[in-house]
Enzyme design. Structure first.
Site, PDB file in Angstrom:
ATOM      1  N   CYS A  45       0.831  -1.175   0.048  1.00 30.24           N
ATOM      2  CA  CYS A  45      -0.056  -0.075   0.011  1.00 30.24           C
ATOM      3  C   CYS A  45       0.820   1.161   0.066  1.00 30.24           C
ATOM      4  O   CYS A  45       0.391   2.338  -0.297  1.00 30.24           O
ATOM      5  CB  CYS A  45      -1.075  -0.033   1.219  1.00 30.24           C
ATOM      6  SG  CYS A  45      -2.303  -1.278   1.000  1.00 30.24           S
ATOM      7  N   HIS A  65      -3.050   7.087   2.564  1.00 26.24           N
ATOM      8  CA  HIS A  65      -3.741   5.872   2.042  1.00 26.24           C
ATOM      9  C   HIS A  65      -4.986   5.716   2.558  1.00 26.24           C
ATOM     10  O   HIS A  65      -4.924   5.748   3.717  1.00 26.24           O
ATOM     11  CB  HIS A  65      -2.637   4.778   2.432  1.00 26.24           C
ATOM     12  CG  HIS A  65      -3.218   3.343   2.108  1.00 26.24           C
ATOM     13  ND1 HIS A  65      -3.609   3.010   0.855  1.00 26.24           N
ATOM     14  CD2 HIS A  65      -3.308   2.440   2.846  1.00 26.24           C
ATOM     15  CE1 HIS A  65      -3.897   1.968   0.988  1.00 26.24           C
ATOM     16  NE2 HIS A  65      -3.856   1.360   2.237  1.00 26.24           N
ATOM     17  N   ASN A  68     -10.163   0.204  -0.140  1.00 28.60           N
ATOM     18  CA  ASN A  68      -8.684   0.269   0.091  1.00 28.60           C
ATOM     19  C   ASN A  68      -7.975  -0.463  -1.359  1.00 28.60           C
ATOM     20  O   ASN A  68      -8.270  -1.763  -1.635  1.00 28.60           O
ATOM     21  CB  ASN A  68      -8.074  -0.562   1.125  1.00 28.60           C
ATOM     22  CG  ASN A  68      -6.612  -0.525   1.211  1.00 28.60           C
ATOM     23  OD1 ASN A  68      -5.850  -0.308   0.257  1.00 28.60           O
ATOM     24  ND2 ASN A  68      -5.926  -1.216   2.377  1.00 28.60           N
TER      25      ASN A  68
HETATM   26  N1  ACO Z   1     -18.029  -8.114   9.292  1.00 22.37           N
HETATM   27  C1  ACO Z   1     -18.537  -8.484  10.400  1.00 22.37           C
HETATM   28  N2  ACO Z   1     -17.766  -8.506  11.634  1.00 22.37           N
HETATM   29  C2  ACO Z   1     -16.382  -8.686  11.177  1.00 22.37           C
HETATM   30  C3  ACO Z   1     -15.913  -8.619  10.001  1.00 22.37           C
HETATM   31  C4  ACO Z   1     -16.775  -8.179   8.906  1.00 22.37           C
HETATM   32  N3  ACO Z   1     -16.383  -7.810   7.491  1.00 22.37           N
HETATM   33  N4  ACO Z   1     -14.486  -8.526  10.018  1.00 22.37           N
HETATM   34  C5  ACO Z   1     -14.209  -8.893  11.380  1.00 22.37           C
HETATM   35  N5  ACO Z   1     -15.128  -8.834  11.921  1.00 22.37           N
HETATM   36  C6  ACO Z   1     -15.227  -9.207  13.440  1.00 22.37           C
HETATM   37  C7  ACO Z   1     -14.419  -9.838  13.944  1.00 22.37           C
HETATM   38  O1  ACO Z   1     -14.450 -11.306  13.904  1.00 22.37           O
HETATM   39  C8  ACO Z   1     -14.226  -9.411  15.389  1.00 22.37           C
HETATM   40  O2  ACO Z   1     -15.323 -10.372  16.175  1.00 22.37           O
HETATM   41  P1  ACO Z   1     -15.100 -10.846  17.614  1.00 22.37           P
HETATM   42  O3  ACO Z   1     -15.041  -9.557  18.601  1.00 22.37           O
HETATM   43  O4  ACO Z   1     -16.324 -11.711  18.008  1.00 22.37           O
HETATM   44  O5  ACO Z   1     -13.994 -11.428  17.580  1.00 22.37           O
HETATM   45  C9  ACO Z   1     -14.900  -8.308  15.542  1.00 22.37           C
HETATM   46  O6  ACO Z   1     -15.569  -8.068  13.972  1.00 22.37           O
HETATM   47  C10 ACO Z   1     -13.832  -7.062  15.553  1.00 22.37           C
HETATM   48  O7  ACO Z   1     -12.743  -7.549  14.638  1.00 22.37           O
HETATM   49  P2  ACO Z   1     -11.263  -6.457  14.678  1.00 22.37           P
HETATM   50  O8  ACO Z   1     -10.311  -7.402  13.637  1.00 22.37           O
HETATM   51  O9  ACO Z   1     -10.849  -6.421  15.999  1.00 22.37           O
HETATM   52  O10 ACO Z   1     -11.977  -5.194  13.873  1.00 22.37           O
HETATM   53  P3  ACO Z   1     -11.130  -3.916  13.888  1.00 22.37           P
HETATM   54  O11 ACO Z   1     -12.124  -2.999  14.509  1.00 22.37           O
HETATM   55  O12 ACO Z   1      -9.684  -4.012  14.021  1.00 22.37           O
HETATM   56  O13 ACO Z   1     -11.431  -3.681  12.369  1.00 22.37           O
HETATM   57  C11 ACO Z   1     -10.020  -3.440  10.386  1.00 22.37           C
HETATM   58  C12 ACO Z   1     -10.876  -4.490  11.305  1.00 22.37           C
HETATM   59  C13 ACO Z   1     -11.011  -2.843   9.562  1.00 22.37           C
HETATM   60  C14 ACO Z   1      -9.279  -4.269   9.413  1.00 22.37           C
HETATM   61  C15 ACO Z   1      -9.197  -2.953  10.992  1.00 22.37           C
HETATM   62  O14 ACO Z   1      -8.344  -3.603  11.953  1.00 22.37           O
HETATM   63  C16 ACO Z   1      -8.067  -2.212   9.990  1.00 22.37           C
HETATM   64  O15 ACO Z   1      -8.527  -1.151   9.318  1.00 22.37           O
HETATM   65  N6  ACO Z   1      -7.035  -2.235   9.889  1.00 22.37           N
HETATM   66  C17 ACO Z   1      -5.923  -1.665   9.084  1.00 22.37           C
HETATM   67  C18 ACO Z   1      -5.927  -2.030   7.793  1.00 22.37           C
HETATM   68  C19 ACO Z   1      -5.028  -1.287   6.912  1.00 22.37           C
HETATM   69  O16 ACO Z   1      -4.460  -0.299   7.453  1.00 22.37           O
HETATM   70  N7  ACO Z   1      -4.355  -1.415   5.930  1.00 22.37           N
HETATM   71  C20 ACO Z   1      -3.379  -0.993   5.455  1.00 22.37           C
HETATM   72  C21 ACO Z   1      -2.415  -1.712   4.878  1.00 22.37           C
HETATM   73  S1  ACO Z   1      -3.154  -2.953   3.960  1.00 22.37           S
HETATM   74  C22 ACO Z   1      -1.925  -3.388   2.595  1.00 22.37           C
HETATM   75  O17 ACO Z   1      -0.678  -2.903   2.676  1.00 22.37           O
HETATM   76  C23 ACO Z   1      -2.262  -4.233   1.583  1.00 22.37           C
END
Ligand code: ACO
Length: 347
Positions: A112, A257, A287
């Protein structure tokens, strides 16, 4: 005075197929509400089967060359995580299909952060006298590496391409890339990874027809990536602001990003910037990894936000892990809707 790389053209392309949160929630255990509140994403574009990254890159590249008013470039740098093939690089094929004949062309793999890395590579080539005009493209078809059974990644990524033309010029000109900051931490490589298909874990010859091997899919540990993204993008942005001699409050637009609106706002907060100065288009495109920053720039222009003379801060974080930032004053360039069409919102 040093030779600067000056932005002189911008073009983008997204494949026509719009995939809404609602559509994804019909095939996986997710919801529009979860995706919108946790990421800010409402829809993304996915390429049809058979469309490769080079196909999107050629479309965006042609628009950028048109925007620059000339197809005269002597280097193509293509940032991508999803090359057409593991070997050879995708950039030479894109250059050839754009009619650029035998120009130098290579890929940059910084996930990214790829577009920001590619800008720095291009600026370095211009400063060294290796190239006068460079086409820099970020292009991705993440839909080809997403695991349909993994709701934590499948809802986040989209396909698309964005490109700019850089030319040799003077640092005092609008459009000059004023400062760069790049970094990496390979000890965190496992946070974002496609495990199979490389020399560490070669393709093992999955049965045809048969299920695709699980290790050929993209994987991400979202929570730690989120934390590192905020810290590194804020530090890197501050380094570039210091080098450019800009106060954070003097920046007109922070174009980060487009991974998660919560990350963008947290970075703006850490920099002491008004959140209203953050460009957000991930609601429309998701993304798009290496394509995300040029797509956000084009949407900011066509939304009437970004205008000539504005101070712009670019910053990204991605797999590797890698990060990088750049600063420029927005130039007076042609980016009409034909050249960088606004991506449609879901109704
Ligand atoms: N739909 C519903 N529920 C979901 C989904 C979904 N699509 N995905 C995960 N959940 C659930 C999980 O299972 C978890 O459930 P639990 O509490 O029962 O275990 C809950 O939602 C929370 O999951 P988290 O992973 O803790 O959710 P978070 O708030 O951290 O959001 C996300 C996840 C959106 C991926 C976030 O962590 C994020 O944006 N991370 C950074 C991504 C990023 O910056 N990427 C840039 C680089 S990518 C690259 O280089 C290619």
């Amino acid at each position: 005075m040093n030779t600067a790389a000056v932005l002189t053209g911008l073009g983008t392309y997204v494949p026509p197929r719009v995939v809404t949160n609602e559509e994804l929630s019909r095939t996986m255990d997710t919801s529009d509400e979860w995706i919108r509140t946790r990421t800010g994403i409402a829809q993304r574009h996915w390429a049809d089967t058979g469309t490769a990254t080079s196909d999107l890159a050629v479309e965006a590249g042609a628009r950028a060359l048109k925007s620059a008013g000339s197809a005269d470039v002597d280097l193509v740098v293509l940032a991508t995580t999803t090359p057409d093939h593991p070997c050879p690089a995708t950039a030479p094929q894109v250059a050839s299909r754009l009619g650029l004949r035998t120009v130098a062309a290579y890929d940059v793999a910084a996930v990214c952060s790829g577009f920001v890395y590619a800008l720095a590579c291009a600026a370095g080539a211009i400063a060294a006298g290796v190239a006068e005009r460079v086409l820099v493209i970020g292009a991705e078809t993440y839909s080809t590496i997403l695991n349909p059974d993994d709701r934590t990644t499948s809802v986040i990524f989209g396909d698309g391409a964005g490109a700019v033309v850089l030319r040799a010029g003077d640092p005092s000109e609008p459009g000059a890339l004023l400062a760069h900051d790049l970094g990496s931490d390979g000890s965190l490589k496992d946070l974002i990874m496609v495990p199979g298909g490389g020399s560490r874990q070669p393709v093992t010859g999955a049965a045809e027809p048969g299920p695709r091997p699980a290790d050929s899919y993209f994987g991400m540990q979202g929570k730690p990536v989120f934390r590192h993204a905020v810290t590194r993008m804020a530090e890197s942005s501050q380094a570039v602001l210091d080098r450019a001699g800009w106060a954070a409050q003097s920046v007109d637009w922070f174009v980060g990003h487009q991974a998660n609106v919560r990350i963008l706002h947290a970075v703006a907060d850490q920099l002491g910037m008004d959140k209203e100065r953050t460009v957000v288009n991930l609601d429309r495109v998701g993304n798009t990894s290496a394509a995300s920053i040029p797509l956000a720039l084009a949407d900011a222009v066509s939304d009437g936000l970004l205008a000539p003379g504005h101070r712009v801060l670019l910053s990204a974080f991605g797999g590797g892990v890698t990060w990088g930032s750049t600063a420029l004053v927005w130039p007076d360039i042609t980016t009409d809707r034909d050249i960088s069409p606004k991506t449609p919102r879901s109704s």
